[in-house]
Design a protein around this motif. Structure first.
Motif, PDB file in Angstrom:
ATOM      1  N   HIS A  42      32.374  58.530  42.505  1.00 49.26           N
ATOM      2  CA  HIS A  42      32.006  58.053  43.834  1.00 49.26           C
ATOM      3  C   HIS A  42      32.923  56.908  44.239  1.00 49.26           C
ATOM      4  O   HIS A  42      33.407  56.163  43.404  1.00 49.26           O
ATOM      5  N   GLY A  43      33.141  56.783  45.502  1.00 50.29           N
ATOM      6  CA  GLY A  43      33.807  55.584  45.988  1.00 50.29           C
ATOM      7  C   GLY A  43      32.823  54.431  45.971  1.00 50.29           C
ATOM      8  O   GLY A  43      31.655  54.586  45.623  1.00 50.29           O
ATOM      9  N   LEU A  44      33.295  53.273  46.339  1.00 54.88           N
ATOM     10  CA  LEU A  44      32.414  52.130  46.479  1.00 54.88           C
ATOM     11  C   LEU A  44      31.327  52.453  47.506  1.00 54.88           C
ATOM     12  O   LEU A  44      31.613  52.965  48.585  1.00 54.88           O
TER      13      LEU A  44
ATOM     14  N   PHE B  83      30.308  45.144  42.703  1.00 60.78           N
ATOM     15  CA  PHE B  83      31.338  44.286  43.287  1.00 60.78           C
ATOM     16  C   PHE B  83      30.785  43.553  44.490  1.00 60.78           C
ATOM     17  O   PHE B  83      30.118  44.129  45.350  1.00 60.78           O
TER      18      PHE B  83
ATOM     19  N   PHE C 153      37.603  40.985  47.174  1.00 64.72           N
ATOM     20  CA  PHE C 153      36.623  41.384  46.179  1.00 64.72           C
ATOM     21  C   PHE C 153      36.645  40.479  44.952  1.00 64.72           C
ATOM     22  O   PHE C 153      37.697  39.970  44.552  1.00 64.72           O
ATOM     23  N   GLY C 154      35.471  40.321  44.345  1.00 62.94           N
ATOM     24  CA  GLY C 154      35.399  39.713  43.034  1.00 62.94           C
ATOM     25  C   GLY C 154      35.801  40.723  41.968  1.00 62.94           C
ATOM     26  O   GLY C 154      36.114  41.879  42.288  1.00 62.94           O
ATOM     27  N   ASP C 155      35.785  40.315  40.732  1.00 63.80           N
ATOM     28  CA  ASP C 155      36.207  41.190  39.637  1.00 63.80           C
ATOM     29  C   ASP C 155      35.076  42.034  39.070  1.00 63.80           C
ATOM     30  O   ASP C 155      35.276  42.759  38.101  1.00 63.80           O
TER      31      ASP C 155
ATOM     32  N   TYR D 141      43.360  50.236  49.332  1.00 65.40           N
ATOM     33  CA  TYR D 141      43.120  49.246  48.299  1.00 65.40           C
ATOM     34  C   TYR D 141      43.740  49.696  46.984  1.00 65.40           C
ATOM     35  O   TYR D 141      43.865  50.897  46.710  1.00 65.40           O
TER      36      TYR D 141
ATOM     37  N   GLN E 224      43.224  49.062  42.792  1.00 67.02           N
ATOM     38  CA  GLN E 224      42.294  48.512  41.813  1.00 67.02           C
ATOM     39  C   GLN E 224      42.865  48.688  40.408  1.00 67.02           C
ATOM     40  O   GLN E 224      43.009  49.813  39.917  1.00 67.02           O
TER      41      GLN E 224
ATOM     42  N   GLY F  21      39.560  46.802  35.199  1.00 67.81           N
ATOM     43  CA  GLY F  21      38.791  45.587  34.967  1.00 67.81           C
ATOM     44  C   GLY F  21      38.843  44.577  36.095  1.00 67.81           C
ATOM     45  O   GLY F  21      38.322  43.461  35.957  1.00 67.81           O
ATOM     46  N   LYS F  22      39.433  44.965  37.215  1.00 64.88           N
ATOM     47  CA  LYS F  22      39.565  44.053  38.347  1.00 64.88           C
ATOM     48  C   LYS F  22      38.864  44.614  39.575  1.00 64.88           C
ATOM     49  O   LYS F  22      38.519  45.786  39.633  1.00 64.88           O
ATOM     50  N   GLY F  23      38.692  43.766  40.556  1.00 65.12           N
ATOM     51  CA  GLY F  23      38.162  44.225  41.824  1.00 65.12           C
ATOM     52  C   GLY F  23      39.258  44.814  42.694  1.00 65.12           C
ATOM     53  O   GLY F  23      40.441  44.594  42.454  1.00 65.12           O
ATOM     54  N   PRO F  24      38.880  45.584  43.710  1.00 68.72           N
ATOM     55  CA  PRO F  24      39.877  46.149  44.627  1.00 68.72           C
ATOM     56  C   PRO F  24      40.665  45.049  45.338  1.00 68.72           C
ATOM     57  O   PRO F  24      40.123  43.992  45.666  1.00 68.72           O
TER      58      PRO F  24
ATOM     59  N   PHE G 212      43.291  44.365  48.604  1.00 69.58           N
ATOM     60  CA  PHE G 212      43.821  44.883  49.865  1.00 69.58           C
ATOM     61  C   PHE G 212      45.330  45.091  49.779  1.00 69.58           C
ATOM     62  O   PHE G 212      46.060  44.236  49.287  1.00 69.58           O
TER      63      PHE G 212
ATOM     64  N   PHE H  69      42.675  53.661  46.520  1.00 72.31           N
ATOM     65  CA  PHE H  69      41.743  54.394  47.350  1.00 72.31           C
ATOM     66  C   PHE H  69      41.767  53.897  48.790  1.00 72.31           C
ATOM     67  O   PHE H  69      42.118  52.748  49.067  1.00 72.31           O
TER      68      PHE H  69
ATOM     69  N   LEU I  35      32.275  50.316  56.100  1.00 71.46           N
ATOM     70  CA  LEU I  35      33.414  50.998  55.502  1.00 71.46           C
ATOM     71  C   LEU I  35      32.906  52.100  54.590  1.00 71.46           C
ATOM     72  O   LEU I  35      31.927  51.929  53.879  1.00 71.46           O
TER      73      LEU I  35
ATOM     74  N   PHE J  40      34.348  54.431  51.501  1.00 70.52           N
ATOM     75  CA  PHE J  40      35.455  54.437  50.555  1.00 70.52           C
ATOM     76  C   PHE J  40      35.623  55.804  49.909  1.00 70.52           C
ATOM     77  O   PHE J  40      34.642  56.463  49.563  1.00 70.52           O
ATOM     78  N   GLY J  41      36.870  56.204  49.700  1.00 70.87           N
ATOM     79  CA  GLY J  41      37.164  57.370  48.888  1.00 70.87           C
ATOM     80  C   GLY J  41      37.039  57.018  47.413  1.00 70.87           C
ATOM     81  O   GLY J  41      36.914  55.854  47.044  1.00 70.87           O
ATOM     82  N   SER J  42      37.083  58.035  46.552  1.00 71.69           N
ATOM     83  CA  SER J  42      36.883  57.801  45.108  1.00 71.69           C
ATOM     84  C   SER J  42      38.161  57.386  44.405  1.00 71.69           C
ATOM     85  O   SER J  42      38.104  56.892  43.290  1.00 71.69           O
TER      86      SER J  42
END
Lengths: 115, 116
Positions: free
Chosen positions: A41-43, A90, A106-108, B36, B38, B41-44, B46, B89, B104, B106-108
């Motif tokens: 799944h996406g976010l 997230f 975004f955070g981690d 984005y 990713q 272990g990190k966030g997305p 931009f 993504f 928003l 988001f795609g996978s």
């Protein structure tokens, strides 16, 4: 340094327990968001907030509660955790709504496992 | 290419080559798109965005192309480097009915691997 921080980074808990995920940003952004990310799944948006004391549901809000008493904090609470809520969560913030041209930061993430 | 599904598409490219990552979006009412990156272990993070009144937008080593006729978005990365290895993504923003809030979708994602 300015930024967006999430805590804890990892959490293991049991079904039925209450757990709160914390999110703190130092940009004084108006908008804050909570997403979950699952394989395949996406976010997916859980809840968002346009300003302090203003929150609204996203795509998958059931089982979650949020609050925004201060601009910089946006905690997410699972009132009675279920295995289906095992996910990576997230938090994000932006100065305005994403479509206005300001990207979300975004955070981690918090990796949450519910046994 | 990328679409919401049960598997994560993969793309492997040689270091120094150009990469093209695709995204099919579903809603013709979408008027704003974001790419984005990713890392594990990190966030997305931009990368670049584009509005529906544009066909192309360029950034540093990246270009986004939008084809509204076939509802297709692509991200081109020039001279791909090892640090570009990540999941990429796209996200689309739909102009909602009056009174509804924008969100928003988001795609996978697509896993890009840069080979030495």
């Amino acid at each position: 340094d300015a930024g967006i921080t999430q805590s804890p980074r990892y959490k293991i808990t049991e079904t039925g327990r209450q757990v709160t995920l914390m999110c703190h940003q130092t940009w004084s952004h108006s908008y804050m968001f909570w997403y979950r990310q699952d394989l395949g799944h996406g976010l997916r948006l859980i809840y968002y907030s346009a300003a302090a004391d203003i929150t609204d549901k996203g795509e998958v809000p059931d089982g979650y509660v949020v609050s925004r008493s201060k601009t910089e904090n946006f905690p997410l609470t699972l009132e009675s955790a279920t295995r289906s809520q095992t996910s990576v969560y997230f938090c994000a913030s932006s100065g305005s709504h994403p479509a206005s041209g300001q990207p979300q930061h975004f955070g981690d993430g918090t990796r949450l496992s519910i046994l | 290419g990328e679409s919401v599904g049960l598997h994560l598409p993969t793309l492997s490219v040689q270091e120094g080559d150009n990469s093209i990552i695709n995204c099919a979006y579903s809603n013709s009412a979408s008027d704003y798109f974001i790419w984005y990156k990713q890392e594990s272990g990190k966030g997305p993070q931009f990368i670049i965005d584009i509005r529906s009144n544009m066909d192309k937008r360029q950034g540093q080593r990246v270009t986004v192309l939008l084809n509204k006729t076939v509802k297709h978005l692509s991200l081109q990365i020039a001279a791909t480097q090892p640090g570009d290895s990540a999941v990429y993504f796209c996200a689309e923003n739909i102009a909602p009915p009056s009174g509804s809030a924008r969100q928003l979708t988001f795609g996978s994602g697509t896993q890009l691997t840069v080979l030495p």
